[in-house]
Design an enzyme around this catalytic site. Structure first.
Site, short mmCIF file in Angstrom:
data_model
loop_
_atom_site.label_atom_id
_atom_site.label_comp_id
_atom_site.label_asym_id
_atom_site.label_seq_id
_atom_site.Cartn_x
_atom_site.Cartn_y
_atom_site.Cartn_z
N LYS A 64 0.84 -1.20 0.00
CA LYS A 64 0.00 0.00 0.00
C LYS A 64 0.88 1.26 0.00
CE LYS A 64 -3.63 -2.63 2.20
NZ LYS A 64 -4.15 -3.17 3.46
N GLN A 108 -4.43 -2.00 9.79
CA GLN A 108 -4.21 -3.32 9.18
C GLN A 108 -4.70 -4.41 10.14
OE1 GLN A 108 -2.98 -3.71 5.93
NE2 GLN A 108 -3.67 -5.80 6.23
N ASP A 131 -11.30 2.47 4.51
CA ASP A 131 -11.54 1.02 4.43
C ASP A 131 -13.04 0.71 4.50
OD1 ASP A 131 -9.67 -0.89 3.92
OD2 ASP A 131 -8.94 -1.05 5.98
#
Ligand code: NAP
Length: 305
Positions: A64, A108, A131
């Site tokens: 990312k 994460q 997200d």
């Protein structure tokens, strides 16, 4: 005399068209670059929070970060000890919520067991929740309002739209009901919008006879995490198959000793399907592309002002 009608049920003799996620992800990357050129005073910023040292998570975060660098985004990886307390972690999130340089915050997953994942995800400002895991975004998705859509389902939806898959009035079956993939993609396909308007069933490990659903499906999204679960005898001719699964299985022919396969038995299903995503190279590349798109949209205040 009655003329005997020929049996008109035709077999699909063409191999399935491959839905190429790498190509579409590259298109999206190019579109982001073009938009950045037009809005050249904007520098999207993404904070990547990594707790502990899970090797797979470290790889995902680095991928990312690399994509951010390629696009000219500002990014910061905040690598935090596995022993961090929930309170400390929440303080890190608050700092990014208040930072004007940061437009997207990504935690994460998975988090260590002593940390309440829900509490942490809910601490992210929903306007920076690129997200799409905050209840505000999940709820808005359900009622069809503008929101950040989780990256993998957003990527699946883009593939379906850009490959002009016919959806309106079609029967879509989603295998898997996770909050990350199954539920959001089912919600997207259900909406009364272009590229959706399906009749949707969600199946899961408690579904009595999955084949009864998949056999009738025009579109199947397989997101259950079971290698090559969906077989040709479970589908009908001409179905469109989106394979979300990423599973490592032993492979003595590979120097690594394993290979990556999806949740679909590609070899048999691709003979019957009209379109199918491969693994790798299908849904996978779309996830990071959509994360970048969500971060840009946040910087441009396209979702929330
Ligand atoms: P998950 O949270 O483990 O959820 C799996 C879902 O599948 C659950 O709802 C489970 O049912 C259901 N399930 C499990 N076994 C089943 C069976 N035999 N029959 C029917 N349903 C079954 O997984 P996830 O996070 O959604 O991920 C699914 C797959 O997608 C994994 O392989 C993952 O690696 C992959 N993935 C890929 C990407 C990408 O970027 N391409 C992103 C995310 C995930 P219950 O609810 O009853 O337990």
């Amino acid at each position: 005399m009655a003329i005997k009608k020929k049996n008109t049920v035709s077999k699909n003799t063409e191999p399935a068209k491959i839905i190429d996620g790498k190509v579409i992800a590259n298109h999206i990357t190019d579109e982001i670059k073009r938009l950045l050129k037009i809005n050249n005073t904007i520098k999207p910023g993404l904070a990547l929070i990594l707790v502990g040292s899970n090797p797979a998570s470290e790889i995902y975060v680095r991928m990312k970060e690399k994509k951010c660098a390629e696009l000219g985004f500002y990014s910061v990886i905040n690598k935090i000890s596995e022993k961090v307390s929930e309170m400390e972690l929440l303080a890190h999130i608050r700092a990014y919520n208040n930072s004007s340089k940061i437009h997207g915050i990504l935690i994460q997953l998975p988090l260590p067991k002593h940390i309440n994942e829900r509490k942490v995800l809910e601490a992210v400002d929903f306007r920076k929740d690129v997200d799409g895991f905050h209840p505000m975004n999940a709820g808005r998705l359900l009622i069809g309002e503008k929101c950040f859509i989780p990256c993998t389902p957003a990527g699946i939806f883009e593939l379906i739209k850009r490959y002009n898959v016919e959806t309106s009035g079609k029967y879509a079956v989603v295998i898997g009901r996770s909050n990350i993939v199954g539920k959001p993609i089912a919600n997207l396909l259900l909406q009364k919008t272009k590229g959706a308007n399906c009749t949707v069933s969600i199946t899961h490990s408690g579904t009595a006879n999955i084949t009864e659903f998949t056999k009738n499906a025009d579109i199947i999204v397989a997101a259950l995490g079971k290698p090559e679960f969906l077989k040709a005898n479970m589908i009908k001719e001409g179905v469109v198959i989106i394979d979300v699964g990423i599973n490592r299985i032993e492979d003595s022919n590979s120097p690594k000793g394993y290979k990556v396969v999806g949740d679909v038995d590609f070899k048999s299903c691709s003979k019957k399907a009209s379109m199918i995503t491969p693994v790798p190279g299908g849904v996978g590349p779309m996830t990071i592309a959509m994360l970048m798109k969500n971060t840009l949209d946040s910087a441009l205040k396209k979702i929330y002002n």
